[in-house]
Design an enzyme around this catalytic site. Structure first.
Site, PDB file in Angstrom:
ATOM      1  N   GLU A 249       2.385   5.454   9.579  1.00 26.79           N
ATOM      2  CA  GLU A 249       2.874   6.476  10.946  1.00 26.79           C
ATOM      3  C   GLU A 249       3.012   7.871  10.280  1.00 26.79           C
ATOM      4  O   GLU A 249       3.281   8.120   9.363  1.00 26.79           O
ATOM      5  CB  GLU A 249       4.461   6.305  11.120  1.00 26.79           C
ATOM      6  CG  GLU A 249       4.539   4.504  11.731  1.00 26.79           C
ATOM      7  CD  GLU A 249       3.710   4.617  13.251  1.00 26.79           C
ATOM      8  OE1 GLU A 249       3.454   5.735  13.625  1.00 26.79           O
ATOM      9  OE2 GLU A 249       3.351   3.375  13.291  1.00 26.79           O
ATOM     10  N   GLU A 383      -1.088  20.420  13.708  1.00 24.25           N
ATOM     11  CA  GLU A 383       0.420  19.947  13.352  1.00 24.25           C
ATOM     12  C   GLU A 383       1.072  21.147  12.341  1.00 24.25           C
ATOM     13  O   GLU A 383       0.483  21.431  11.390  1.00 24.25           O
ATOM     14  CB  GLU A 383       0.736  18.638  12.701  1.00 24.25           C
ATOM     15  CG  GLU A 383       2.398  18.229  12.671  1.00 24.25           C
ATOM     16  CD  GLU A 383       2.497  16.937  12.098  1.00 24.25           C
ATOM     17  OE1 GLU A 383       3.445  16.259  12.446  1.00 24.25           O
ATOM     18  OE2 GLU A 383       1.455  16.612  11.078  1.00 24.25           O
TER      19      GLU A 383
END
Length: 482
Positions: A249, A383
């Protein structure tokens, strides 16, 4: 200065290297909150050896007994929740209210999987043959390695640990070096709850030593990793070569779409909470607000007001937004703010290091709002992992969805609308593993699956809920002719 040890084979021990590293309070870096072993490959191999030796007996322990240990650990952690939350705020910088919520979540996860232990087993199926019993059994994988990040330093280790342990696996846990104290607290609670020696082993140190050894060891059957996309892809590639089961993840670039039917004040509150909570240091944080042109200007004004209403300061002093976890994380956010301005986005508010006395030594930055953001800009694609949100104008629902999906990531997404058809269509159309309607992109229930799509995940097994159990188990099918 508190000194912490590794936890290996039921004992608290130093690293064989004798070297240590310090963790400092990001609100006041002159304060050392803990000293930890700078562990080596040899330390990690010893932990793996202990886990492998303990695995058979732990797997043979009845599942309800394993669950009872988790239940006792949950109770101990619950009793120490206030002190644990303070530890979390001091080492990671998270506002105390948010830290308290995260500790409560860890307690809830332990209680949840303690009860799930009662349901572990298999299924009975009808056979096409007479005098035959056809059934499945669920068994642990063996020994698993868990590599966890600093931004949720107690919740993420716990939501990996609990299902791994309750299903009969033994574990070697490597918590992030920036914030390992609260993971130690969970290990301590499990130890005091009666977890047998070797079932859980916690090793601190650099990823190049501890993480790499876990990933490459022939004796580790699975790796569960949460962290950056770059590191996660390396872990996944290395573990796959070794034939391990892998769960990754990773990052996110999460959008909130705001449509004309939305209440603008409410929409701004939702985006502000998703973008600036936890100092924006969440893989599910809102980093793009995709807003219909009919309400764009009004929304920008409300979001700016919401950002400017937030107080900034040390986590333990009751402020809304705490510091970045480290100087390098702060510098990364400031670099992206410079990039946004250079690319032509309009800096509406924030973007600077605050200058009041309480900010002098910490890693603080103002909550930042950019408008006039184009989807091709780096601040719309990469990000940032800080309290920065870009507002992007669109002229239709279809354009909003197109831009929401125009990123390599696919972790979390939300829409704010009072139009039921739009809400339902968005759930179908958006490419994200977590989809929310009239809610912020952050925040997760512990009993439902969590995970992303595209570069946010390797899209194999989800975490939490029943999905957490699925990753840490394998099935055996039994044909019994009587």
């Amino acid at each position: 200065m508190p000194a912490f040890d590794n936890y290996c084979n039921g004992q608290w021990t130093d690293s064989e290297s004798g070297e240590t590293f310090e963790v400092r309070n990001p609100a006041d870096p002159t304060e050392v909150v803990g000293e930890f072993p700078k562990s080596t490959a040899a330390d990690t191999e010893a932990a793996i050896e202990a886990a492998v030796a303990a695995q058979e007996e732990w797997a043979e322990t009845p599942a309800p007994e394993r669950g009872a240990i988790l239940r006792r650990a949950a109770s101990r952690l619950e009793e120490q929740a206030e002190a644990t939350a303070e530890m979390l705020s001091r080492e990671e910088g998270k506002a105390l209210a948010e830290a308290s919520g995260e500790v409560a979540r860890a307690v809830g996860i332990l209680y949840y999987y303690a009860e799930k232990a009662l349901d572990l087993g298999g299924t009975i199926k009808s056979s096409s043959s007479t005098d035959t019993r056809l059934e499945t059994r669920v068994e642990p994988l063996g020994t698993v390695g868990l590599i966890t990040p600093w931004n949720y330093p107690i919740a993420i280790p716990t939501w990996k640990l609990a299902p791994a342990l309750v299903t009969g696996n033994t574990v070697v846990l490597k918590p992030a070096s920036q914030a390992p104290i609260v993971a130690h607290q969970v290990a301590k609670c499990l130890d005091e709850a009666g977890l047998p020696d070797g079932v859980l082993n916690l090793i601190t140190g650099p990823g190049s030593e501890v993480g790499q050894t876990l990933t490459m060891s022939d004796d580790v059957d699975a790796i569960s990793f949460t962290g950056s996309t770059v590191v996660g892809q390396h872990v996944g590639e290395t573990a796959a070569v070794e034939g391990k089961r892998v769960q990754l993840e990773m990052g996110g670039k999460n959008p909130t779409v705001v449509m004309p039917s939305a209440d603008v004040d409410t929409a701004a509150e939702i985006v502000s909470a998703g973008a600036f909570g936890g100092t924006g240091q969440a893989c599910t944080a809102t980093s793009r607000a995709i807003v219909h042109e009919d309400i764009y200007d009004e929304f920008v004004n409300e979001l700016v007001a919401a950002a400017e209403d937030l107080s900034i300061g040390p986590a333990l002093d009751g402020y809304d937004v705490g510091p970045h976890v480290s100087e390098s994380e702060l510098e990364g956010t400031l670099d992206y703010i410079e990039v946004g301005e250079a690319e032509g986005a309009t800096l509406e508010t924030g973007g600077s290091v605050p200058t009041e006395a309480r900010h002098e030594s910490g890693y603080f930055v103002e909550p930042t709002v950019f408008s006039d953001v184009d989807t091709d800009m780096r601040i719309a694609q990469e990000e940032i992992f800080g309290p920065v949100v870009g507002v992007i104008p669109v002229s239709s629902y279809d354009e909003a969805v197109e831009l929401a999906n125009d990123t390599r990531y696919g972790l979390s997404a939300s829409i704010v609308t009072e139009n039921l058809s739009e809400a339902q269509q968005f759930v179908d159309d958006v490419e994200a593993g977590v989809v929310k309607v009239n809610e912020k992109t952050t925040g997760l229930e512990l009993h439902v699956p969590f995970g992303g799509m595209k570069a946010s995940s390797n899209e194999t097994y989800r975490e939490q809920g029943d999905a957490g159990i699925d990753f840490f188990t394998t099935s055996k099918t039994v044909y019994l002719n009587y």
